[in-house]
Design a protein around this motif. Structure first.
Motif, short mmCIF file in Angstrom:
data_model
loop_
_atom_site.label_atom_id
_atom_site.label_comp_id
_atom_site.label_asym_id
_atom_site.label_seq_id
_atom_site.Cartn_x
_atom_site.Cartn_y
_atom_site.Cartn_z
N HIS A 1 -17.99 -46.80 4.05
CA HIS A 1 -17.45 -47.19 5.35
C HIS A 1 -17.12 -45.95 6.19
N LEU A 2 -16.51 -44.96 5.55
CA LEU A 2 -16.15 -43.73 6.28
C LEU A 2 -17.41 -43.01 6.77
N GLU B 1 -14.51 -36.66 4.96
CA GLU B 1 -13.46 -37.45 4.30
C GLU B 1 -14.08 -38.33 3.21
N ALA C 1 -14.38 -49.13 -5.79
CA ALA C 1 -13.53 -49.18 -4.59
C ALA C 1 -13.68 -47.88 -3.79
N HIS C 2 -13.62 -46.74 -4.49
CA HIS C 2 -13.81 -45.44 -3.80
C HIS C 2 -15.19 -45.38 -3.15
N ARG D 1 -17.37 -40.07 9.37
CA ARG D 1 -16.33 -39.25 8.74
C ARG D 1 -16.80 -38.82 7.34
N ARG E 1 -17.06 -47.83 -2.03
CA ARG E 1 -17.12 -48.69 -0.83
C ARG E 1 -16.38 -48.08 0.35
N LEU E 2 -15.20 -47.50 0.07
CA LEU E 2 -14.46 -46.85 1.15
C LEU E 2 -15.26 -45.67 1.69
N ASP F 1 -29.36 -48.94 -1.62
CA ASP F 1 -29.59 -47.83 -0.70
C ASP F 1 -28.48 -47.81 0.33
N HIS G 1 -13.94 -39.28 -1.61
CA HIS G 1 -13.98 -40.59 -2.30
C HIS G 1 -15.23 -40.71 -3.17
N LEU H 1 -18.55 -44.48 9.83
CA LEU H 1 -17.71 -44.09 10.97
C LEU H 1 -17.95 -42.65 11.38
#
Lengths: 138, 233
Positions: B158-159, B167, B151-152, B164, B154-155, B26, B171, B162
């Motif tokens: 994180h965004l 953006e 990888a996309h 975002r 996880r990024l 989740d 990803h 934040l």
């Protein structure tokens, strides 16, 4: 300030600004602290493994006493992604490394929080049979 | 929802050198809470907002499970944790579930749970434990695209944290494109409906287009359902 995301979690670093959008130049001490890779005469090394600097493109990897960690990771086949403003970098693991870990049949360790934020690692449960299962509220 | 099933199993076997770790895939803050409170689990329930486990163990859906012995060795690699796709046999007019599919679902979960109990009792002598070669034969391995998709993802998470989100969407889109077999990635990007389920027209269309492919792949275990998925009839 630049944030670097690795499997170990986020880390803040001081990165030298560069016009090259694919490069992340770090002081060798930062590369070692955040990634565990050490710059040596034979290349960038972790444990017994060294990634030599490719002949002819030295300046893309090591220059002015700094290490382009992104170039080394890409050379190892590991995903490297950045945010639009390049203030967040993600360093992933390669499919080959993941597959090799699974093929060893040693369960990959991880640390994740419970609902109270307390971290638990799979390795905490060594000596016990573990039924590791996923679910989701969705 | 499996948490009460696992709780009953844990109560039964917790004194036999056995634990359950249930990991919630989740990404949204607080989403798993009501479910966990309702089930009151006494085994660890962890939250994996970045789907690290899916990346490490090459998982594509929930529920998926891995059996790990006392030495930390995988004795059954990631597999469907006894779920059965009975939802695909709903009456298209009334939406009522098919009775036979619901019976198969209950049987499948019971069989799977008893197999775990057999492993806990007999260890490597259990018929449900794979030897090294069998475990390797059942292993699904990631490829370059799935590694990049994670990888996309996880990024993106994180965004989102934040603030975002716009953006992050690019990803998430890349993650979906690179790893089309991952229901985990697809469904995390769908906002929950009135029932709290990540079901939207795109998801329904994807399930319908599966045809004879499985949503929950059959478990290679004696007594578990095999063959084609159920259909509405």
């Amino acid at each position: 300030m630049t944030t670097v995301l690795t499997e170990q979690g986020p880390a803040e670093i001081e990165a030298a600004p560069t016009p090259d959008t694919d490069a992340l130049w770090l002081a060798p001490a930062e590369a070692e602290r955040v990634f565990g890779w050490t710059l040596k005469p034979e290349g960038l090394c972790r444990g017994e493994v060294c990634i030599p600097v490719p002949a002819g493109s030295e300046a893309d990897y090591v220059a002015d006493g700094a290490v382009n960690i992104a170039a080394f990771f890409r050379r190892m086949g590991k995903p490297v992604l950045t945010s639009r403003d390049r203030d967040v970098w993600l360093f992933g693991e390669s499919a080959g490394d993941r597959a090799a870990q699974l093929e060893s049949l040693e369960a990959p360790d991880f640390t994740l929080p419970d609902l109270h934020g307390k971290p638990h690692s799979l390795s905490d449960y060594r000596g016990t049979k573990v039924f590791l299962t996923t679910w989701a509220s969705w | 929802m499996d948490l009460p099933v696992w709780q009953a199993l844990y109560e039964r076997l917790k004194d036999d050198n056995f634990t359950i770790i249930a990991v919630a895939m989740d990404s949204r803050d607080g989403d798993p809470l009501p479910w966990v409170e309702a089930a009151s689990p006494t085994y660890p329930v962890l939250v994996d907002r970045d789907h690290l486990l899916a990346d490490l163990y090459n998982m594509t859906n929930v529920p998926q499970a891995v059996w790990i012995d006392e030495q930390g060795a995988i004795v059954r690699p990631a597999e469907n944790a006894g779920a059965y796709e009975a939802f695909r046999a709903r009456d298209p007019k009334t939406g009522a579930p098919s009775e036979s599919a619901m019976a198969t679902l209950a049987d499948a979960k019971r069989t799977y749970v008893e197999a775990i109990a057999d492993w806990v009792a007999k260890g490597p002598e259990s018929e449900h434990v794979f030897d090294r070669q069998q475990a390797l034969d059942h292993l699904s391995r990631p490829n370059d695209d799935t590694a990049l998709a994670h990888a996309h993802f996880r990024l993106a998470q994180h965004l989102i944290r934040l603030g975002r989100g716009e953006e992050a969407d690019a990803h998430l889109g890349e993650a979906k494109r690179l790893h089309p077999d991952s229901w985990n990635i697809l469904r995390q990007a769908i906002p929950p409906n009135d029932m709290g389920l990540a079901v939207d027209p795109d998801f329904i269309a994807r399930v319908q287009s599966l045809g004879r492919k499985h949503y929950y792949p059959p478990v290679d275990m004696k007594g578990m359902p095999s063959g084609d998925p159920p259909t509405a009839d």
